[in-house]
Design an enzyme around this catalytic site. Structure first.
Site, PDB file in Angstrom:
ATOM      1  N   SER A 297       0.812  -1.219   0.000  1.00 40.57           N
ATOM      2  CA  SER A 297       0.000   0.000   0.000  1.00 40.57           C
ATOM      3  C   SER A 297       0.841   1.262   0.000  1.00 40.57           C
ATOM      4  O   SER A 297       0.324   2.357  -0.199  1.00 40.57           O
ATOM      5  CB  SER A 297      -0.890   0.015   1.240  1.00 40.57           C
ATOM      6  OG  SER A 297      -0.078   0.150   2.397  1.00 40.57           O
TER       7      SER A 297
ATOM      8  N   GLY B 112       2.283   2.276   2.678  1.00 40.54           N
ATOM      9  CA  GLY B 112       2.299   2.771   4.053  1.00 40.54           C
ATOM     10  C   GLY B 112       3.661   2.634   4.703  1.00 40.54           C
ATOM     11  O   GLY B 112       4.218   3.609   5.226  1.00 40.54           O
TER      12      GLY B 112
ATOM     13  N   ASP C  88      -2.017   1.044   6.216  1.00 39.82           N
ATOM     14  CA  ASP C  88      -2.078   0.977   7.675  1.00 39.82           C
ATOM     15  C   ASP C  88      -1.188   2.030   8.326  1.00 39.82           C
ATOM     16  O   ASP C  88      -0.328   2.632   7.684  1.00 39.82           O
ATOM     17  CB  ASP C  88      -1.714  -0.425   8.182  1.00 39.82           C
ATOM     18  CG  ASP C  88      -0.406  -0.937   7.596  1.00 39.82           C
ATOM     19  OD1 ASP C  88       0.154  -0.269   6.709  1.00 39.82           O
ATOM     20  OD2 ASP C  88       0.050  -2.010   8.012  1.00 39.82           O
TER      21      ASP C  88
ATOM     22  N   CYS D  64      22.921 -26.526  -7.372  1.00 36.43           N
ATOM     23  CA  CYS D  64      22.008 -25.473  -7.823  1.00 36.43           C
ATOM     24  C   CYS D  64      21.852 -25.523  -9.344  1.00 36.43           C
ATOM     25  O   CYS D  64      22.776 -25.888 -10.063  1.00 36.43           O
ATOM     26  CB  CYS D  64      22.538 -24.107  -7.381  1.00 36.43           C
ATOM     27  SG  CYS D  64      21.526 -22.721  -7.945  1.00 36.43           S
TER      28      CYS D  64
ATOM     29  N   CYS E 269      20.713 -22.720 -11.129  1.00 36.15           N
ATOM     30  CA  CYS E 269      20.579 -21.344 -11.627  1.00 36.15           C
ATOM     31  C   CYS E 269      21.528 -21.131 -12.812  1.00 36.15           C
ATOM     32  O   CYS E 269      22.393 -21.954 -13.074  1.00 36.15           O
ATOM     33  CB  CYS E 269      20.858 -20.338 -10.510  1.00 36.15           C
ATOM     34  SG  CYS E 269      22.623 -19.983 -10.272  1.00 36.15           S
TER      35      CYS E 269
END
Lengths: 424, 424
Positions: free
Chosen positions: A96, A98, A149, A332, A334
């Site tokens: 948001s 906030g 908020d 991995c 990646c």
């Protein structure tokens, strides 16, 4: 109201509150527990959407605060919304604004109606109310949007660490002036967040294709968390989030708050733990019943020459990697650890070496942050894949053997059992 | 000596000296005329090898100077050579480091045996001789390596532009001290370059899998170019380059020198024009019989928020692009202009907008330079594709209609004929 979001729980863990499921949105579905990479300014830093998909990410986060300041929500809307803007036709969540309005602004003022803060781009004052935050998110057009908020400092600014200068300033300038009473400030914020949530829900103009989530606050005070959860969940919404966690407190406090609060949220709706976090925090939160996570760690640490591995982070500024011919992490997949498997024209399927990654970082070549970001993003997605598997098979000892550091977040009884099994 | 390089001319233009062919190396072949992206420090800045392949690049250039200073040729060799180092199992060319040793060093001294310059990484003095330059390139292991030449300032440093301070310093410190005589300096450099070439050829330890190219110098003095071409080509080598072009002189001088010099190089070997350049320079050089080009323009300008288009460069710092919903270039197939065609999860096959690219540049997001570099790299490869087609079909009016700015480099008689055909 047609819900723009369906949540289906496929499987629940018998020994924890963890669950595996799928969330369906107007831009497709994502598996939960999900890790959402952060695309602050309409891009996950250094990574193309194609590369992001290839890390396994199924949903991305964008920061309303940043897109509000630049290039502005009207322009994003005119260009077809945030999906078209950034070339990502998959689920998107916007926060948001906030949290950033409070934490990033040098000057801000809070009152019952909203927040005024200084733009970090132009220096001009920006006024943000719950209605405006929702209007902006309606313009951006993400699949999941967040309530606006009131975010007070989590730690009393009069006793907090000195590097919290901006938070302290913010606290001093907010509605409680003069004799600052931290506890009173938290109480006001908690109550105000509920009033603002009702205003957000009333202002929401696209409830049929954007799911609004409420945010439970309350810091590390469990009574306040209980009060907040009850009142936030009284507003009927497609999902709920836990905010104000991992803002400076340690792992034990994070776990305490998340276990307490997650159990108070509706079982049949997605639960989102905002801004978390490290591997063991994520594991602990999954076991408490959390379904969604976001964090800047993979990209931020990648840009700072740090790679996540199951054994801990590798810091490529360290000279010990200068001639290290191993990949970042052996198993991995990646682009750096398995370039051949990622379509690179690499000789003999060889991985890129730690020595090469260190060279890129030391030489300040862009490819260093790019590859370490890709590695880290993939690392967190691999963690989520294995977490989902552990939940489905209810096999945490398999998980603990594979992810020793992340498994520190498992409940004590599961750690004991996995230790027992390992030592058999 | 087995040649590590085969050059096959497939087709020659009837109205120009242009030819289309293929060069075969131990790491595969590339079509000519070829444009080689520059991977200065073992990486084309901001671009993965997979992305580089997808731009259409078939050979990449690396700078010996930079890899010598960091991470050092011994390490690159230990890690399997420059192909394995950077994950690029295709042809690579390394320059000799000569040009950078002269142009980038604050302090250097030239004598008959070699050059001493200050490392831009450590500040320590580095001694470079022809033998050392070849040894370093043998360690790096590129498919094509370049002779180490004496590179005097192209413009008399006593009358040159003030921003040539470093070149001026270099000139003042070299073998002609006190009363600097620019013409004498050029003559010495020209002759020394031939002596150094013979030393390079004698020192070359991997003639079976690395092709050494000689470099013709001589500035804008055509007699000196003739002398250099004759003596350089007396050393039997798999290919020859023209150096010292596009170092400050204008398009007309570039064309004059290249037309004169290219014709003096053996017809049956690849001809490489070093460090060139803009589109019309490339077209003019192709018509003069040049087969290979390299330039930092696509990546450097991309990092500076500039995109090449057939109508000229777009400068994305310019506010006029802030709300421009068009792609960079309508008919381009790069990831920014055609994300769907490049495997992006983009909505409805829409291109990324100029507004988004400007946003990325203004917000200093890495994805801006990345996407503009990819666009520009693809732009130059599309130029080469169309140049090769124009040569094959001997149809320069088709080319001129498609690439109006690049076609300014066509010989006058072809421009006239293409104008005629266009106006028919």
């Amino acid at each position: 109201m047609t819900s723009p979001l369906q949540f289906e729980i496929e499987c629940e863990s018998s020994r924890t509150s963890a669950r595996v499921g799928v969330v369906r949105t107007p831009h497709g579905s994502f598996q939960t527990p999900a890790f959402m990479p952060v695309g602050t300014q309409g891009t996950v830093k250094g990574v193309t959407p194609r590369q992001l998909v290839e890390t396994g990410a199924e949903i991305a986060l964008n920061n309303t605060y940043h897109l509000l300041l630049r290039p502005g929500p009207e322009l994003v809307q005119r260009l077809g919304g945030v999906h078209a803007f950034m070339g990502w036709d998959r689920p998107i969540l916007t926060d948001s604004g906030g949290y950033q309005a409070y934490s990033m602004a040098d000057i801000n003022a809070v009152d019952e109606d909203g927040v005024t803060f200084k733009s970090i781009v132009t220096g001009r004052p920006i006024r943000m109310t719950p209605e405006h935050a929702i209007e902006v998110q309606n313009q951006l057009g993400a699949d999941i949007i967040m309530a606006f908020d009131d975010c007070p400092p989590s730690i009393d600014p009069r006793v907090g660490p000195v590097n919290q200068t901006r938070i302290r300033q913010a606290a001093m300038r907010d509605s409680i002036k003069g004799s600052y009473d931290h506890d009173a400030r938290l109480k006001i914020a908690n109550e105000r967040t509920v009033r603002w949530l009702e205003r957000c829900a009333a202002a929401h103009a696209r409830p049929d294709d954007q799911a609004l989530f409420g945010i439970v606050q309350g810091g590390t005070d469990l009574d306040r968390r209980s009060w907040s959860a009850e009142h936030v969940c009284n507003v009927e919404l497609p999902g709920y989030a836990i905010g104000g966690v991992a803002v400076g407190e340690g792992h034990d406090d994070i776990v305490m708050v998340v276990r307490h609060t997650a159990a108070l949220l509706p079982r049949d709706k997605p639960r989102y733990l905002m801004g978390v976090g490290y591997e063991r925090d994520i594991v602990a939160a999954v076991c408490a019943g959390i379904d969604m996570f976001d964090c800047v760690l993979p990209t931020r640490n990648g840009r700072n020459a740090n790679a996540f591995t199951k054994e801990g982070q590798l810091r490529f500024r360290n000279a010990k990697f200068a001639a290290d011919d191993r990949p970042i992490e052996a198993d991995c997949d990646c682009p750096a650890c398995d370039p051949a498997g990622n379509g690179w024209p690499t000789p003999d399927g060889r991985p890129l070496t730690r020595a090469y990654l260190r060279h890129l970082c030391v030489a300040r070549e862009m490819l260093g942050p790019i590859l370490l970001s890709l590695h880290n993003l993939r690392y967190f997605q691999r963690l989520m894949v294995d977490i989902r598997r552990a939940v489905r098979e209810d096999d945490w000892s398999w998980f603990a053997a594979r992810w020793p550091r992340a498994a520190e977040g498992l409940p004590a009884e599961l750690q004991a059992s996995s230790n027992t099994e390992t030592s058999r």
